[in-house]
Design an enzyme around this catalytic site. Sequence first.
Site, PDB file in Angstrom:
ATOM      1  N   SER A   1      -3.848  26.924 -57.970  1.00  0.00           N
ATOM      2  CA  SER A   1      -4.147  27.800 -59.109  1.00  0.00           C
ATOM      3  C   SER A   1      -3.698  27.070 -60.367  1.00  0.00           C
ATOM      4  O   SER A   1      -2.815  26.199 -60.309  1.00  0.00           O
ATOM      5  CB  SER A   1      -3.340  29.100 -58.977  1.00  0.00           C
ATOM      6  OG  SER A   1      -3.322  29.815 -60.203  1.00  0.00           O
TER       7      SER A   1
ATOM      8  N   TYR B   1       4.650  33.355 -57.665  1.00  0.00           N
ATOM      9  CA  TYR B   1       3.232  33.047 -57.446  1.00  0.00           C
ATOM     10  C   TYR B   1       2.937  31.615 -57.901  1.00  0.00           C
ATOM     11  O   TYR B   1       2.383  30.806 -57.152  1.00  0.00           O
ATOM     12  CB  TYR B   1       2.329  34.051 -58.180  1.00  0.00           C
ATOM     13  CG  TYR B   1       0.874  33.689 -58.021  1.00  0.00           C
ATOM     14  CD1 TYR B   1       0.255  33.780 -56.789  1.00  0.00           C
ATOM     15  CD2 TYR B   1       0.124  33.207 -59.107  1.00  0.00           C
ATOM     16  CE1 TYR B   1      -1.070  33.407 -56.630  1.00  0.00           C
ATOM     17  CE2 TYR B   1      -1.196  32.841 -58.949  1.00  0.00           C
ATOM     18  CZ  TYR B   1      -1.790  32.946 -57.712  1.00  0.00           C
ATOM     19  OH  TYR B   1      -3.099  32.565 -57.535  1.00  0.00           O
TER      20      TYR B   1
HETATM   21  C1  8X3 Z   1      -5.263  32.820 -60.412  1.00  0.00           C
HETATM   22  C2  8X3 Z   1      -5.158  32.494 -61.843  1.00  0.00           C
HETATM   23  O1  8X3 Z   1      -4.027  32.951 -64.074  1.00  0.00           O
HETATM   24  O2  8X3 Z   1      -3.986  34.748 -62.441  1.00  0.00           O
HETATM   25  O3  8X3 Z   1      -4.454  32.034 -59.635  1.00  0.00           O
HETATM   26  O4  8X3 Z   1      -2.591  32.834 -62.157  1.00  0.00           O
HETATM   27  S1  8X3 Z   1      -3.882  33.306 -62.626  1.00  0.00           S
END
Ligand code: 8X3
Length: 233
Positions: free
Chosen positions: A119, A132
């Site tokens: 990501s 995340y």
């Molecule tokens: C997805 C993009 O900007 O929500 O991984 O992290 S974000």
Amino acid sequence: MCRTLLNAGYSVIGTGRRSERLAQLQQEYGKHFFPLTFDISDRHAAENALKTLPPQWQAIDLLVNNAGLALGLESADKVNLDDWNKMIDTNVKGLVTMTRLVLPQMVARNQGHIINFGSIAGTYPYPGGNVYGGTKAFVKQFSLNLRADLAGTNIRVSNVEPGLCGGTEFSNVRFKGDNVRAEKLYENVQYVTPQDIANIVLWLNQQPEHVNINRIEVMPTAQTFAPLNVARN
Ligand code: 8X3
């Protein structure tokens, strides 16, 4: 992604927790699609599921590790620790489990391609991105390290790093069913679509075998960078 690969003539093993979605694809594509229902964060379930593959499905040429999730946007001091663990179990442990299970037969055949899903959050920090973003930074470095281990083989490894991608359940999951908040994120912006990402996956795999795209970072044109934050007195 399954549909894009199937329409391009691939035979696809589709995995996921929701068997009804996989059954739908099997209905549409018949013998070219093989459904395998399991939860990627459960190591033993993944091992057992792969063991049930019929012999003609065991030689996997392309592993797309796209299972993953974000949970919440709270700051690190307030976050739910279960959410952090769930992201690590899926985005990190699930992804390495699948890689370790599928890689040996690729090495034995000296052929294959692993496409991981990182990501932009693995490169650019943002408030609430905490674990995340950390899991996606892991995926980026793990992908590069796989390439180091696979030196001298024909096996390719790529990391796809999407930014704002709408038309999925990503934000509904992140905001735990607050669908109004999720929808707001995609309002009045031409986001990257799942089809855009599927096209990139197909393109990565369709490069000649001697061409490895290590990383590919993809944002909507409408998404760019914020200034760095300075906290003033
Ligand atoms: C997805 C993009 O900007 O929500 O991984 O992290 S974000």
